[in-house]
Motif scaffolding. Structure first.
Motif, PDB file in Angstrom:
ATOM      1  N   ILE A 218       0.795  -1.116   0.045  1.00 25.03           N
ATOM      2  CA  ILE A 218      -0.049   0.054  -0.124  1.00 25.03           C
ATOM      3  C   ILE A 218       0.933   1.358   0.063  1.00 25.03           C
ATOM      4  O   ILE A 218       1.876   1.386   0.787  1.00 25.03           O
ATOM      5  CB  ILE A 218      -0.877   0.065   1.195  1.00 25.03           C
ATOM      6  CG1 ILE A 218      -1.953  -1.174   0.997  1.00 25.03           C
ATOM      7  CG2 ILE A 218      -1.886   1.351   1.303  1.00 25.03           C
ATOM      8  CD1 ILE A 218      -2.744  -1.421   2.380  1.00 25.03           C
ATOM      9  N   GLY A 219       0.552   1.996  -0.935  1.00 24.92           N
ATOM     10  CA  GLY A 219       1.604   3.269  -1.022  1.00 24.92           C
ATOM     11  C   GLY A 219       0.638   4.407  -0.625  1.00 24.92           C
ATOM     12  O   GLY A 219      -0.265   4.852  -1.422  1.00 24.92           O
ATOM     13  N   GLU A 220       0.971   5.020   0.376  1.00 24.30           N
ATOM     14  CA  GLU A 220       0.046   6.154   1.060  1.00 24.30           C
ATOM     15  C   GLU A 220       0.441   7.341   0.491  1.00 24.30           C
ATOM     16  O   GLU A 220       1.009   8.073   0.695  1.00 24.30           O
ATOM     17  CB  GLU A 220       0.442   6.295   2.645  1.00 24.30           C
ATOM     18  CG  GLU A 220      -0.290   4.987   3.378  1.00 24.30           C
ATOM     19  CD  GLU A 220      -0.397   5.500   4.828  1.00 24.30           C
ATOM     20  OE1 GLU A 220      -1.448   5.059   5.382  1.00 24.30           O
ATOM     21  OE2 GLU A 220       0.488   5.981   5.516  1.00 24.30           O
ATOM     22  N   ALA A 221      -0.132   7.848  -0.674  1.00 30.02           N
ATOM     23  CA  ALA A 221      -0.223   9.141  -1.294  1.00 30.02           C
ATOM     24  C   ALA A 221      -1.063  10.136  -0.746  1.00 30.02           C
ATOM     25  O   ALA A 221      -0.306  11.173  -0.684  1.00 30.02           O
ATOM     26  CB  ALA A 221      -0.578   8.697  -3.022  1.00 30.02           C
ATOM     27  N   ALA A 222      -2.135   9.753  -0.513  1.00 26.50           N
ATOM     28  CA  ALA A 222      -2.796  10.803   0.507  1.00 26.50           C
ATOM     29  C   ALA A 222      -2.190  10.888   1.986  1.00 26.50           C
ATOM     30  O   ALA A 222      -1.379  10.154   2.494  1.00 26.50           O
ATOM     31  CB  ALA A 222      -4.379  10.406   0.529  1.00 26.50           C
ATOM     32  N   ASN A 223      -2.745  11.909   2.455  1.00 23.69           N
ATOM     33  CA  ASN A 223      -2.179  11.970   4.044  1.00 23.69           C
ATOM     34  C   ASN A 223      -3.216  11.377   4.806  1.00 23.69           C
ATOM     35  O   ASN A 223      -4.611  11.566   4.679  1.00 23.69           O
ATOM     36  CB  ASN A 223      -2.408  13.447   4.500  1.00 23.69           C
ATOM     37  CG  ASN A 223      -1.141  14.425   3.825  1.00 23.69           C
ATOM     38  OD1 ASN A 223       0.040  13.769   4.003  1.00 23.69           O
ATOM     39  ND2 ASN A 223      -1.250  15.481   3.415  1.00 23.69           N
TER      40      ASN A 223
ATOM     41  N   PHE B 208      -2.425  -5.088   8.588  1.00 22.40           N
ATOM     42  CA  PHE B 208      -1.381  -4.880   7.567  1.00 22.40           C
ATOM     43  C   PHE B 208      -0.313  -5.853   8.051  1.00 22.40           C
ATOM     44  O   PHE B 208       0.275  -6.733   7.493  1.00 22.40           O
ATOM     45  CB  PHE B 208      -1.004  -3.614   7.004  1.00 22.40           C
ATOM     46  CG  PHE B 208      -2.012  -2.906   6.287  1.00 22.40           C
ATOM     47  CD1 PHE B 208      -3.247  -3.391   5.969  1.00 22.40           C
ATOM     48  CD2 PHE B 208      -1.834  -1.498   6.579  1.00 22.40           C
ATOM     49  CE1 PHE B 208      -4.325  -2.563   5.410  1.00 22.40           C
ATOM     50  CE2 PHE B 208      -3.029  -0.918   5.851  1.00 22.40           C
ATOM     51  CZ  PHE B 208      -4.094  -1.356   5.377  1.00 22.40           C
ATOM     52  N   SER B 209       0.251  -5.498   9.244  1.00 15.66           N
ATOM     53  CA  SER B 209       1.252  -6.067   9.960  1.00 15.66           C
ATOM     54  C   SER B 209       1.120  -7.704  10.064  1.00 15.66           C
ATOM     55  O   SER B 209       2.030  -8.419   9.694  1.00 15.66           O
ATOM     56  CB  SER B 209       1.829  -5.561  11.203  1.00 15.66           C
ATOM     57  OG  SER B 209       2.130  -4.269  11.130  1.00 15.66           O
ATOM     58  N   LYS B 210      -0.225  -8.095  10.474  1.00 11.90           N
ATOM     59  CA  LYS B 210      -0.511  -9.099  10.672  1.00 11.90           C
ATOM     60  C   LYS B 210      -0.535  -9.993   9.377  1.00 11.90           C
ATOM     61  O   LYS B 210      -0.285 -11.342   9.287  1.00 11.90           O
ATOM     62  CB  LYS B 210      -1.851  -9.313  11.585  1.00 11.90           C
ATOM     63  CG  LYS B 210      -1.707  -9.760  12.972  1.00 11.90           C
ATOM     64  CD  LYS B 210      -3.046  -9.956  13.774  1.00 11.90           C
ATOM     65  CE  LYS B 210      -3.282  -8.713  14.863  1.00 11.90           C
ATOM     66  NZ  LYS B 210      -4.739  -8.454  14.752  1.00 11.90           N
ATOM     67  N   ASN B 211      -1.194  -9.466   8.319  1.00 15.23           N
ATOM     68  CA  ASN B 211      -1.439 -10.023   7.191  1.00 15.23           C
ATOM     69  C   ASN B 211      -0.210 -10.076   6.146  1.00 15.23           C
ATOM     70  O   ASN B 211      -0.386 -10.343   5.006  1.00 15.23           O
ATOM     71  CB  ASN B 211      -2.744  -9.455   6.430  1.00 15.23           C
ATOM     72  CG  ASN B 211      -4.004  -9.815   7.253  1.00 15.23           C
ATOM     73  OD1 ASN B 211      -3.951 -10.317   8.288  1.00 15.23           O
ATOM     74  ND2 ASN B 211      -4.980  -8.860   6.921  1.00 15.23           N
ATOM     75  N   GLY B 212       0.874  -9.307   6.730  1.00 12.16           N
ATOM     76  CA  GLY B 212       1.938  -9.338   5.794  1.00 12.16           C
ATOM     77  C   GLY B 212       2.062  -8.321   4.674  1.00 12.16           C
ATOM     78  O   GLY B 212       2.520  -8.619   3.648  1.00 12.16           O
ATOM     79  N   ILE B 213       1.124  -7.406   4.851  1.00 12.89           N
ATOM     80  CA  ILE B 213       0.955  -6.481   3.682  1.00 12.89           C
ATOM     81  C   ILE B 213       1.979  -5.347   4.267  1.00 12.89           C
ATOM     82  O   ILE B 213       2.290  -4.786   5.222  1.00 12.89           O
ATOM     83  CB  ILE B 213      -0.430  -5.882   3.662  1.00 12.89           C
ATOM     84  CG1 ILE B 213      -1.149  -6.977   3.309  1.00 12.89           C
ATOM     85  CG2 ILE B 213      -0.507  -4.483   3.038  1.00 12.89           C
ATOM     86  CD1 ILE B 213      -2.776  -6.704   3.318  1.00 12.89           C
ATOM     87  N   LEU B 214       2.650  -4.683   3.099  1.00 11.19           N
ATOM     88  CA  LEU B 214       3.991  -3.620   3.370  1.00 11.19           C
ATOM     89  C   LEU B 214       2.966  -2.276   3.119  1.00 11.19           C
ATOM     90  O   LEU B 214       2.529  -1.859   2.069  1.00 11.19           O
ATOM     91  CB  LEU B 214       4.831  -3.662   2.444  1.00 11.19           C
ATOM     92  CG  LEU B 214       5.913  -2.672   2.632  1.00 11.19           C
ATOM     93  CD1 LEU B 214       6.655  -2.477   3.952  1.00 11.19           C
ATOM     94  CD2 LEU B 214       6.828  -2.661   1.354  1.00 11.19           C
ATOM     95  N   CYS B 215       2.869  -1.486   4.102  1.00 14.93           N
ATOM     96  CA  CYS B 215       2.372  -0.219   4.044  1.00 14.93           C
ATOM     97  C   CYS B 215       3.616   0.821   3.838  1.00 14.93           C
ATOM     98  O   CYS B 215       4.227   1.016   5.032  1.00 14.93           O
ATOM     99  CB  CYS B 215       1.386   0.097   5.078  1.00 14.93           C
ATOM    100  SG  CYS B 215       0.396   1.977   4.951  1.00 14.93           S
ATOM    101  N   VAL B 216       3.609   1.546   2.739  1.00 14.62           N
ATOM    102  CA  VAL B 216       4.516   2.611   2.677  1.00 14.62           C
ATOM    103  C   VAL B 216       3.814   3.871   3.055  1.00 14.62           C
ATOM    104  O   VAL B 216       3.067   4.276   2.457  1.00 14.62           O
ATOM    105  CB  VAL B 216       5.208   2.692   1.175  1.00 14.62           C
ATOM    106  CG1 VAL B 216       6.464   3.567   1.277  1.00 14.62           C
ATOM    107  CG2 VAL B 216       5.681   1.358   0.717  1.00 14.62           C
ATOM    108  N   PRO B 217       4.674   4.324   4.249  1.00 15.42           N
ATOM    109  CA  PRO B 217       3.898   5.735   4.859  1.00 15.42           C
ATOM    110  C   PRO B 217       3.955   6.895   4.105  1.00 15.42           C
ATOM    111  O   PRO B 217       4.808   7.327   3.539  1.00 15.42           O
ATOM    112  CB  PRO B 217       4.635   5.754   6.204  1.00 15.42           C
ATOM    113  CG  PRO B 217       6.179   5.229   5.857  1.00 15.42           C
ATOM    114  CD  PRO B 217       5.972   4.282   5.032  1.00 15.42           C
TER     115      PRO B 217
END
Ligand code: NAD
Length: 473
Positions: free
Chosen positions: A327-332, A343-352
């Motif tokens: 997930i690429g957080e383009a919005a604020n 996300f952490s539990k499901n192994g998803i990478l969230c780019v802040p």
């Protein structure tokens, strides 16, 4: 980012800071200093409206940190402006600038008005008066505090600010550097419009080029062929989609507030944008499937999800249904803290967001440098480079007896113009920041997510700066 039930917005920023501070070695006093808002200027001033009435305007400028000068941050025109919000946004600017190595302290301004309720002339009077108040208190200047656009403001307001500042400071040679986001004719820089979307692309591309990260996510290295979903076809979403498509990824779905569309073969953002302009809706785009709800796009199976519209769109309710790997957080603030945990539990990478959407402030820095150097980027070297490249190419062709085709010839001979250099500087900035954050995370695997690693990066840099200033020997 917005406040939650228990904490004000500023307190919730402090909470994220404290969560990351545990992974640093700095002493408590220094951490307290970094968190504190150094200067808060709350003002009231009168403005005579077009109907002859006088209105008292409430406005703010906050300088969160002067560990680097000047302070930097946008000015927001909104009904919702309050001191806590401006303080929170100013502190986020300190951390954002530190992460992307932009040598500014954080600042933010706000005027509590809904700009739609005022005529252009009234807005001009309010903006100019606000600037005059900042000048009186030494809260603006190329070496002190440099505002920029935010919600409800744009190049027009920035032009009013620089004009007011310059007229109150006759002879100040660097006056143009008192504000960024100006129109190009008033000292602005080319490449600013697309900067945030391009920064999002550079950041995610770098993540996709990291073999260890891709292996963990079960993805192939590189952007080529990756499927992307973008929510919001505004400035940031449109440009993100454009650069992902041009960079070899496939934008399979786009969402706007009226609905979402899906096409397995990939969508061209500009064709969709033109279709929306013509028909008033993103829906019924030829060759694409309409989705029942716009939020369905967030739950599609894809490699990369780019929320580029609003805050809090991915939360405790829908995060379990997110199938994207990145997930690429383009919005604020598009993802809530509850979503982060899922996300952490499901192994998803969230780019802040704090670093991924820093393209705007990075290019603001380039604008400020341009203003201080009083010369357009590329002016000194463009012709020199073109002449040199022409000469080298001529020699190669002569020695090999072969002729380079026209497309290659154009590419090789091209000397950099302002936009090329701004894009290149942004690319370097985003790549370096991504690597620094990932290195921190790798060194300390107990850091729960990339957002916390980004905060750690910010804290370390600001703290080092304070220590080197000798304030905390
Ligand atoms: P924008 O107004 O140009 O675009 C937002 C788009 O989102 C609009 O087209 C709107 O119709 C759409 N939208 C609204 N509600 C939606 C919904 N429910 N579903 C799908 N789409 C919806 O704004 P922008 O400048 O592109 O900013 C978008 C986000 O990025 C904001 O969070 C902003 O704070 C953040 N941001 C912007 C910049 C910048 O340089 N513009 C920089 C950093 C962060």
């Amino acid at each position: 980012m917005s406040s939650n039930q228990h904490y004000s917005f500023f307190q919730s920023v402090e909470k994220s800071f404290d969560k990351a501070a545990k992974f640093t070695k700095w002493d408590l006093g220094l951490l307290e200093q970094i968190k504190a808002c150094n200067s808060v200027y709350q003002m009231r001033f009168p403005v005579k409206l077009d109907n002859g009435n006088i209105e008292v305007i409430e406005a703010y400028r906050v300088q969160h940190s002067q560990h680097k000068s000047p302070c930097k941050g946008g000015i927001r025109f909104s009904d919702e402006v309050n001191q806590d919000e401006v303080m929170a946004l100013a502190s986020l600017m300190t951390y954002k600038c530190a992460i992307v190595n932009v040598p500014f302290g954080g600042g933010k301004g706000g005027i509590k008005i809904n700009p739609r309720n005022y005529s252009t002339y009234e807005l001009e009077k309010i903006t100019r008066r606000y600037t005059a108040e900042l000048v009186k208190k030494n809260f603006i200047g190329p070496g002190i505090d440099v505002p920029a656009p935010d919600y409800g403001t744009g190049p027009r307001e920035m032009a009013w600010i620089v004009d007011t500042y310059a007229s109150l400071k006759p002879g100040e040679i660097d006056a143009a550097g008192c504000v960024t986001g100006k129109p190009v004719t008033q000292g602005g820089v080319r490449g600013r419009t697309e900067a945030t979307g391009l920064g999002v692309f550079f950041g995610i591309r770098e993540v996709c080029n990291m073999p260890d990260v891709m292996q963990k996510l079960g993805l192939k290295v590189g952007l080529q062929g990756k499927t992307v979903v973008v929510q919001g076809l505004g400035n940031v979403g449109y440009h993100s989609a454009k650069f992902f498509r041009e960079g070899g990824a496939k934008v399979v779905a786009l969402a706007e507030f009226e609905g979402a569309i899906y096409c397995e073969e990939g969508l061209n953002e500009d064709e969709v944008f033109q279709h929306r302009k013509k028909t008033g809706s993103i829906l019924n785009f030829p060759g694409a499937k309409n989705l029942a709800k716009n939020t369905d796009a967030l739950e599609l199976a894809c490699d990369i999800l780019i929320p580029a519209a609003l805050e809090n769109v991915i939360n405790g309710d829908n995060a379990p249904n997110v199938k994207a790997k990145i997930i690429g957080e383009a919005a604020n603030g598009p993802c809530t803290p509850e979503a982060d945990e899922i996300f952490s539990k499901n192994g998803i990478l969230c780019v802040p967001d704090m670093y991924l959407n820093a393209g705007g402030v990075t290019v603001s820095y380039f604008e400020w440098l341009k203003n201080l150097s009083h010369v357009r980027y590329g002016r000194m070297e463009k012709r020199f480079t073109e002449n040199l490249n022409t000469h080298i190419l001529g020699q190669i062709e002569e020695l090999t007896g072969k002729r380079v085709d026209d497309i290659e010839r154009k590419f090789i001979m091209h000397g950099p113009d302002e936009q090329d250099l701004v894009h290149s500087g942004l690319e370097e900035t985003m790549i370096a920041a991504t690597r620094e954050i990932m290195d921190i995370w790798k060194e300390n695997p107990s850091i729960p997510d990339m957002r916390t690693a980004a905060y750690v990066s910010a804290i370390n840099k600001v703290a080092t700066s304070y220590v080197e200033l000798g304030i905390f020997p």
